[in-house]
Design a protein around this motif. Structure first.
Motif, PDB file in Angstrom:
ATOM      1  N   ALA A   1       0.840  -1.221   0.000  1.00 39.08           N
ATOM      2  CA  ALA A   1       0.000   0.000   0.000  1.00 39.08           C
ATOM      3  C   ALA A   1       0.863   1.255   0.000  1.00 39.08           C
ATOM      4  CB  ALA A   1      -0.913  -0.013   1.236  1.00 39.08           C
ATOM      5  N   PHE A   2       2.068   1.147   0.548  1.00 44.09           N
ATOM      6  CA  PHE A   2       2.929   2.330   0.727  1.00 44.09           C
ATOM      7  C   PHE A   2       4.001   2.458  -0.360  1.00 44.09           C
ATOM      8  CE2 PHE A   2       1.366   3.706   4.822  1.00 44.09           C
ATOM      9  CZ  PHE A   2       0.846   2.542   5.393  1.00 44.09           C
ATOM     10  N   ILE A   3       4.519   1.320  -0.816  1.00 41.62           N
ATOM     11  CA  ILE A   3       5.709   1.339  -1.686  1.00 41.62           C
ATOM     12  C   ILE A   3       5.537   2.212  -2.930  1.00 41.62           C
ATOM     13  CG2 ILE A   3       7.123  -0.127  -3.204  1.00 41.62           C
ATOM     14  CD1 ILE A   3       7.054  -2.229  -0.901  1.00 41.62           C
ATOM     15  N   PRO A   4       4.435   2.118  -3.687  1.00 41.46           N
ATOM     16  CA  PRO A   4       4.337   2.990  -4.888  1.00 41.46           C
ATOM     17  C   PRO A   4       4.436   4.480  -4.545  1.00 41.46           C
ATOM     18  CG  PRO A   4       2.605   1.315  -4.886  1.00 41.46           C
ATOM     19  CD  PRO A   4       3.270   1.252  -3.538  1.00 41.46           C
ATOM     20  N   HIS A   5       3.827   4.882  -3.447  1.00 38.13           N
ATOM     21  CA  HIS A   5       3.853   6.315  -3.064  1.00 38.13           C
ATOM     22  C   HIS A   5       5.228   6.724  -2.551  1.00 38.13           C
ATOM     23  CE1 HIS A   5      -0.398   6.102  -3.638  1.00 38.13           C
ATOM     24  NE2 HIS A   5      -0.612   5.316  -2.595  1.00 38.13           N
TER      25      HIS A   5
ATOM     26  N   ASN B   1       5.465  10.664  -3.039  1.00 38.44           N
ATOM     27  CA  ASN B   1       4.151  11.325  -2.937  1.00 38.44           C
ATOM     28  C   ASN B   1       3.778  11.522  -1.464  1.00 38.44           C
ATOM     29  OD1 ASN B   1       1.485  12.119  -2.923  1.00 38.44           O
ATOM     30  ND2 ASN B   1       0.969  10.911  -4.757  1.00 38.44           N
ATOM     31  N   ARG B   2       4.205  12.647  -0.902  1.00 38.59           N
ATOM     32  CA  ARG B   2       3.978  12.929   0.516  1.00 38.59           C
ATOM     33  C   ARG B   2       2.484  12.936   0.859  1.00 38.59           C
ATOM     34  NH1 ARG B   2       7.946  15.054   3.836  1.00 38.59           N
ATOM     35  NH2 ARG B   2       9.978  15.352   2.836  1.00 38.59           N
ATOM     36  N   GLN B   3       1.701  13.593  -0.002  1.00 34.13           N
ATOM     37  CA  GLN B   3       0.269  13.709   0.301  1.00 34.13           C
ATOM     38  C   GLN B   3      -0.406  12.339   0.357  1.00 34.13           C
ATOM     39  OE1 GLN B   3      -1.286  16.631   1.290  1.00 34.13           O
ATOM     40  NE2 GLN B   3      -2.745  15.056   1.964  1.00 34.13           N
ATOM     41  N   ALA B   4      -0.061  11.479  -0.578  1.00 33.77           N
ATOM     42  CA  ALA B   4      -0.666  10.135  -0.592  1.00 33.77           C
ATOM     43  C   ALA B   4      -0.264   9.366   0.656  1.00 33.77           C
ATOM     44  CB  ALA B   4      -0.232   9.392  -1.847  1.00 33.77           C
ATOM     45  N   LEU B   5       0.989   9.534   1.077  1.00 34.10           N
ATOM     46  CA  LEU B   5       1.460   8.840   2.290  1.00 34.10           C
ATOM     47  C   LEU B   5       0.754   9.395   3.522  1.00 34.10           C
ATOM     48  CD1 LEU B   5       5.286   8.608   1.510  1.00 34.10           C
ATOM     49  CD2 LEU B   5       3.640   6.704   1.568  1.00 34.10           C
ATOM     50  N   GLU B   6       0.599  10.726   3.559  1.00 34.00           N
ATOM     51  CA  GLU B   6      -0.090  11.307   4.713  1.00 34.00           C
ATOM     52  C   GLU B   6      -1.553  10.847   4.762  1.00 34.00           C
ATOM     53  OE1 GLU B   6       0.273  15.523   5.319  1.00 34.00           O
ATOM     54  OE2 GLU B   6      -1.368  15.538   6.801  1.00 34.00           O
TER      55      GLU B   6
ATOM     56  N   VAL C   1       6.562  13.153  11.048  1.00 40.45           N
ATOM     57  CA  VAL C   1       7.573  12.130  11.354  1.00 40.45           C
ATOM     58  C   VAL C   1       7.188  10.814  10.686  1.00 40.45           C
ATOM     59  CG1 VAL C   1       8.496  10.687  13.232  1.00 40.45           C
ATOM     60  CG2 VAL C   1       8.385  13.174  13.503  1.00 40.45           C
ATOM     61  N   GLU C   2       5.917  10.469  10.723  1.00 40.52           N
ATOM     62  CA  GLU C   2       5.467   9.223  10.091  1.00 40.52           C
ATOM     63  C   GLU C   2       5.761   9.231   8.594  1.00 40.52           C
ATOM     64  OE1 GLU C   2       1.400   9.022  12.709  1.00 40.52           O
ATOM     65  OE2 GLU C   2       1.609   7.497  11.157  1.00 40.52           O
ATOM     66  N   VAL C   3       5.428  10.337   7.946  1.00 40.26           N
ATOM     67  CA  VAL C   3       5.631  10.428   6.487  1.00 40.26           C
ATOM     68  C   VAL C   3       7.116  10.423   6.158  1.00 40.26           C
ATOM     69  CG1 VAL C   3       5.342  11.947   4.473  1.00 40.26           C
ATOM     70  CG2 VAL C   3       3.404  11.546   6.032  1.00 40.26           C
ATOM     71  N   GLU C   4       7.900  11.194   6.929  1.00 37.81           N
ATOM     72  CA  GLU C   4       9.347  11.263   6.685  1.00 37.81           C
ATOM     73  C   GLU C   4       9.980   9.882   6.832  1.00 37.81           C
ATOM     74  OE1 GLU C   4      10.356  14.101   5.577  1.00 37.81           O
ATOM     75  OE2 GLU C   4      12.412  13.411   5.238  1.00 37.81           O
ATOM     76  N   TYR C   5       9.537   9.164   7.837  1.00 37.83           N
ATOM     77  CA  TYR C   5      10.067   7.812   8.069  1.00 37.83           C
ATOM     78  C   TYR C   5       9.759   6.912   6.867  1.00 37.83           C
ATOM     79  CZ  TYR C   5      10.768   3.223  10.231  1.00 37.83           C
ATOM     80  OH  TYR C   5      11.201   1.941  10.508  1.00 37.83           O
ATOM     81  N   LEU C   6       8.519   7.019   6.368  1.00 41.19           N
ATOM     82  CA  LEU C   6       8.128   6.189   5.221  1.00 41.19           C
ATOM     83  C   LEU C   6       8.943   6.548   3.982  1.00 41.19           C
ATOM     84  CD1 LEU C   6       4.260   6.187   5.770  1.00 41.19           C
ATOM     85  CD2 LEU C   6       5.770   4.181   5.905  1.00 41.19           C
ATOM     86  N   LEU C   7       9.175   7.828   3.779  1.00 39.89           N
ATOM     87  CA  LEU C   7       9.916   8.267   2.591  1.00 39.89           C
ATOM     88  C   LEU C   7      11.318   7.668   2.547  1.00 39.89           C
ATOM     89  CD1 LEU C   7       8.815  12.015   2.361  1.00 39.89           C
ATOM     90  CD2 LEU C   7       8.351  10.216   0.664  1.00 39.89           C
ATOM     91  N   HIS C   8      11.842   7.294   3.687  1.00 36.63           N
ATOM     92  CA  HIS C   8      13.196   6.703   3.726  1.00 36.63           C
ATOM     93  C   HIS C   8      13.156   5.203   4.006  1.00 36.63           C
ATOM     94  CE1 HIS C   8      15.262  10.567   3.428  1.00 36.63           C
ATOM     95  NE2 HIS C   8      14.303  11.051   4.200  1.00 36.63           N
ATOM     96  N   ARG C   9      11.966   4.606   3.978  1.00 36.00           N
ATOM     97  CA  ARG C   9      11.835   3.218   4.391  1.00 36.00           C
ATOM     98  C   ARG C   9      12.452   2.242   3.382  1.00 36.00           C
ATOM     99  NH1 ARG C   9      12.036  -1.061   5.430  1.00 36.00           N
ATOM    100  NH2 ARG C   9      10.955  -2.404   6.955  1.00 36.00           N
TER     101      ARG C   9
END
Ligand SMILES: C=C(O[C@@H]1C=C(C(=O)O)C=C[C@H]1O)C(=O)O
Length: 348
Positions: A239-243, A248-253, A319-327
């Motif tokens: 669910a997260f990987i494509p964004h 895509n910060r907005q989609a992750l948020e 913080v949640e979004v930033e963490y995902l962006l570097h996951r």
């Protein structure tokens, strides 16, 4: 004036959320160079143990729990931190604003020691220096290092400069307003008028001691967003990987935002603050928490709710979004493809 030189014996909190006995650390460079590597011994916010024991005590010791990424368990830690933060704010509200302790360069005594930061930054630095020896950080401990499971993906996310900024500029003035105004009334009665009336009761040590508690608890709460994100990501990576790949910060948020959880949290917070703020006497009716005690209670209830609504929740989500962006940093195509196939079929 209570300017004891004995620093608060608080347990340090390290915002990289390495699952130590306490659960996180946060470093902040006092020199104003922005957030430091949270491993470094700069200025972590410290954590004090919760002031109240909720009915269902959740262990915060990652060594003991069998599912450290359970979203329910993570959320229960966030819920318990509400008590720590509210009670710490009630303590801080006893003292006047004392803006001097947040300004750099106003204490000659600190400058004479070669320290350029504010009084509060000095407290943070000194307490952290001591706690590093007590193994609150990986460097310079007196004791052998702890070995603990790697729960979070490696990251350098540290939003403590933002926490320190909004706390000293927006939260402290509001939370201490009542003490500041009553101080001004007392001073006018003694003929002290003008700028000297307001804001300063000289309790720099007590105020900074409590400030350290508050910012530590807020830091832990906000940086716990890393665990929330890891929990949601590991439940359904696809669910997260494509964004993440499209940045895509907005989609992750949108994915991590749970409006119903936030709505219930703010309602609970209002009840808690209204209840904890009440003066309880022997004959007091059992408080039901519904009373709107602003103006009479020990704390500005709306101020506590605003702290979460305007600062803590938005920053946690950042913080949640930033963490995902570097996951996915450093992972190969094969590793990402493998992750995409994983799904633990729990509610993200
Ligand atoms: C922390 C979570 O993620 C988001 C942030 C929340 C918060 O900071 O209180 C609450 C719900 C979500 O919008 C969660 O899902 O529990």
């Amino acid at each position: 004036m209570n300017q004891s030189l004995f620093f608060l014996q608080t347990a340090g909190l390290l915002a990289n959320l390495r699952p130590e006995r306490e659960s996180g650390e946060a470093g902040l460079k006092v020199s104003g160079c922005g957030p430091d590597d949270t491993e470094s011994l700069s200025l972590p916010f410290f954590h004090v143990s919760a002031r109240s024991t909720p009915v269902k005590m959740q262990s915060q010791n990652f060594m003991l729990v069998d599912d450290p990424l359970s979203l329910d368990r993570i959320r229960s830690v966030l819920t318990r931190l509400e008590d720590t933060i509210i009670f710490s704010l009630i303590e801080r509200a006893q003292f006047a604003h004392n803006p001097r302790i947040y300004q750099r360069g106003v204490f000659q005594e600190l400058k004479d020691m070669g320290f350029q930061g504010s009084w509060l930054e000095w407290f943070l630095k000194e307490i952290e220096t001591f706690h590093a020896k007590a193994r609150r950080y990986t460097r310079h401990p007196l004791l052998p290092p702890l070995s603990f499971p790697k729960i979070l993906y490696p990251n350098k996310i540290n939003v403590n400069p933002s926490i320190l900024s909004f706390y000293t500029r927006a939260i402290v003035p509001r939370i201490t307003r009542r003490a500041t105004l009553s101080l001004a009334t007392l001073k006018r009665a003694k003929g002290i008028i003008g700028d000297d009336e307001f804001e300063d009761d000289g309790n720099y040590g007590s105020a900074a001691t409590i400030d350290v508690e508050v910012v530590q608890a807020i830091s832990k709460r906000v940086h716990y967003g890393k665990f929330v994100s890891e929990s949601k990501f590991s439940t359904d990576p696809a669910a997260f990987i494509p964004h993440i790949q499209k940045r895509n910060r907005q989609a992750l948020e949108d994915l991590i935002t749970k409006p119903e959880v936030e709505r219930k949290l703010l309602l609970r917070l209002q009840k808690k603050a209204a209840t904890y703020a009440q003066e309880i006497g022997v004959d007091t009716e059992v408080p039901n928490g519904d009373m709107h005690v602003n103006g009479k209670g020990k704390i500005d209830v709306d101020g506590v709710v605003d702290l979460y609504e305007s600062y803590i929740i938005p920053l946690t989500k950042e913080v949640e979004v930033e963490y995902l962006l570097h996951r996915l940093d450093g992972l190969s195509e094969e590793e990402i493809a493998k992750l995409t196939k994983q799904n633990t079929c729990k509610e993200p």
